[in-house]
Design an enzyme around this catalytic site. Structure first.
Site, short mmCIF file in Angstrom:
data_model
loop_
_atom_site.label_atom_id
_atom_site.label_comp_id
_atom_site.label_asym_id
_atom_site.label_seq_id
_atom_site.Cartn_x
_atom_site.Cartn_y
_atom_site.Cartn_z
CG ASP A 1 11.98 -13.32 1.98
OD1 ASP A 1 12.17 -12.33 2.71
OD2 ASP A 1 11.52 -14.39 2.39
CD GLU B 1 3.61 -10.40 6.77
OE1 GLU B 1 2.43 -10.01 6.93
OE2 GLU B 1 3.94 -11.18 5.88
CE1 TYR C 1 3.61 -3.44 11.80
CE2 TYR C 1 2.07 -2.14 13.12
CZ TYR C 1 3.00 -2.23 12.08
OH TYR C 1 3.31 -1.12 11.34
CB ALA D 1 6.72 -6.44 19.88
CB SER D 2 7.82 -7.41 14.75
OG SER D 2 6.80 -6.75 14.02
CE LYS D 3 7.88 -1.23 10.98
NZ LYS D 3 8.60 -1.29 9.66
N PRO E 1 -7.61 -8.31 21.31
CG PRO E 1 -6.96 -10.54 21.55
CD PRO E 1 -7.58 -9.58 20.57
CB THR F 1 4.26 1.99 12.79
OG1 THR F 1 2.98 2.24 13.37
CG2 THR F 1 4.93 0.91 13.64
CG ASP F 2 1.37 5.93 15.20
OD1 ASP F 2 1.22 4.75 14.82
OD2 ASP F 2 0.45 6.77 15.17
CD GLU F 3 -0.13 0.09 15.26
OE1 GLU F 3 -0.21 -0.95 15.95
OE2 GLU F 3 -0.69 0.21 14.16
CG PHE G 1 -1.57 1.28 1.56
CD1 PHE G 1 -2.16 2.07 0.58
CD2 PHE G 1 -1.57 1.72 2.88
CE1 PHE G 1 -2.74 3.29 0.91
CE2 PHE G 1 -2.16 2.93 3.22
CZ PHE G 1 -2.74 3.72 2.24
CB ILE G 2 2.95 2.92 2.56
CG1 ILE G 2 1.80 2.98 3.56
CG2 ILE G 2 3.77 4.21 2.63
CD1 ILE G 2 2.23 3.09 5.01
CB THR H 1 3.06 -11.51 1.21
OG1 THR H 1 2.98 -10.11 1.53
CG2 THR H 1 4.48 -12.01 1.44
#
Length: 354
Positions: free
Chosen positions: A58, A83, A159, A161-163, A291, A133-135, A11-12, A35
């Site tokens: 990949d 992801e 997600y 945590a992985s970023k 969750p 990401t801001d997350e 997308f981005i 993917t």
């Protein structure tokens, strides 16, 4: 001169590639694993454009990375490949650890080996731009100030945590090895080519199909919304002028509750494609919250404005109208991305309500 983009069919990433060619003649090498969320149809307008080289592969494939860097000799890497869907990370975190952590590690090591071998001028000019990401900052209380670049990391989903892990790797490769990096952390993007599992496209697509509009919990989760081409211009600004080793938050200055987003989409559809059954808001359906759902994100984007003069060009009102209109104008694109596997996943996530 060439740049290497990872994840440039997502997308981005695909919006960035299209935006890049509106502003630059510089060639792009586009590496994407294709993917479920990677879609070459996003880049159909570039067919026959010799400045765009697409490679399916990949980012965990170190041999391929080394080959591409040696062959194309890019002056910069812009790393989108990830992801990125929180719900999917809850159901299957392993893919997120592999792509976001192991993949970023492989890319950093390939970039470092390539960068070390460059001549002095090219070495000084090289950039590794990591898109995050801001997350990674966690969740804000209603009265908390927006996330600044100095906020501690408090990721709450597999997600995020992985970023966060990938951000830390990028920082470490700069401080340990001197790799010339910049990092950007963006707020929620929306706009054309958004895969219809995310909130805004899902609401548009479901409403047009007369399906329920699933809203998590009470719908009061707040996000800062950034139109995707504004994000692209922010990345270009940081790639061109960002200070090495620095992080820049890119936000839209648009805090909105999820339920208000859904109601706005319904109102625009009522105007642009009215239903004989009445307002699309009749389809709003509240479902069990996911969750660990973060309550509020907000970005303080003053640093990028102060240092680089960047501000978003779109308001939420202009951006969301453009987005809804794009989905109305491109039903064939939507139909082609809605595979059987995608529909099955939606049934699993939303209890057959989507």
């Amino acid at each position: 001169m060439t740049i290497l983009i990872t994840g440039g069919a997502g997308f981005i990433g695909s919006n960035f590639v299209l935006d890049w060619f509106k502003h630059s003649d510089e060639p792009v090498v586009n590496l994407d694993a294709l993917t479920y969320a990677g879609n070459l149809e996003n880049l159909a307008s570039l067919k026959g454009n010799t400045r765009h080289t697409f490679v399916q592969g990949d980012i965990c494939d170190r041999a391929l990375l080394d080959q591409l860097l040696a062959q194309h000799k890019p002056r910069a890497i812009v790393h989108f490949a990830a992801e990125s869907h929180v719900d999917r990370s809850i159901h299957g975190p392993g893919a997120f650890m592999r792509t976001n952590v192991e993949g970023t590690f492989a890319l950093l090591e390939a970039a470092r080996a390539y960068w070390v071998g460059l001549e002095a001028e090219a070495k000084a000019a090289f950039r590794f731009h990591h898109v995050s990401t801001d997350e990674v900052y966690g969740s804000l209380k209603p009265t908390d100030p927006p996330f600044a670049e100095t906020n501690p990391y408090e990721p709450n989903s597999p997600y995020s945590a992985s970023k966060a892990a990938s951000d830390h790797l990028v920082r470490a490769w700069h401080h340990t090895y001197g790799l010339p990096v910049v990092t950007t952390n963006c707020s929620n993007n929306y706009g054309p080519y958004h895969f219809p599992e995310k909130l805004i496209p899902l609401m548009i697509v479901n409403a047009l199909a007369g399906k329920p509009l699933p809203v998590y919990g009470d719908g009061q989760q707040i996000r800062d919304w950034l139109y995707v081409t504004d994000h692209c211009s922010g990345i270009r600004a940081v790639l061109a002028g960002g200070r090495l080793g620095e992080t820049y938050n890119i936000g839209g200055w648009n805090e909105k509750a999820n339920i208000d987003i859904v109601r706005t989409v319904c109102a625009l559809l009522d105007e642009l494609r009215p239903s004989s059954e009445g307002s699309y808001s009749r389809l709003i359906t509240y479902v069990a919250d996911r969750p660990g759902h973060d309550r509020r994100y907000a970005i303080d984007a003053r640093k990028i404005e102060r240092e680089l003069g960047w501000r978003p060009a779109e308001t939420f009102e202009t951006g969301i109208r453009k987005t809804v209109q794009w989905y109305l104008d491109n039903p064939e694109w939507v139909a082609r991305v809605q595979s059987g596997a995608y529909r099955e996943w939606l049934d699993t996530q939303y209890g057959a309500k989507a």
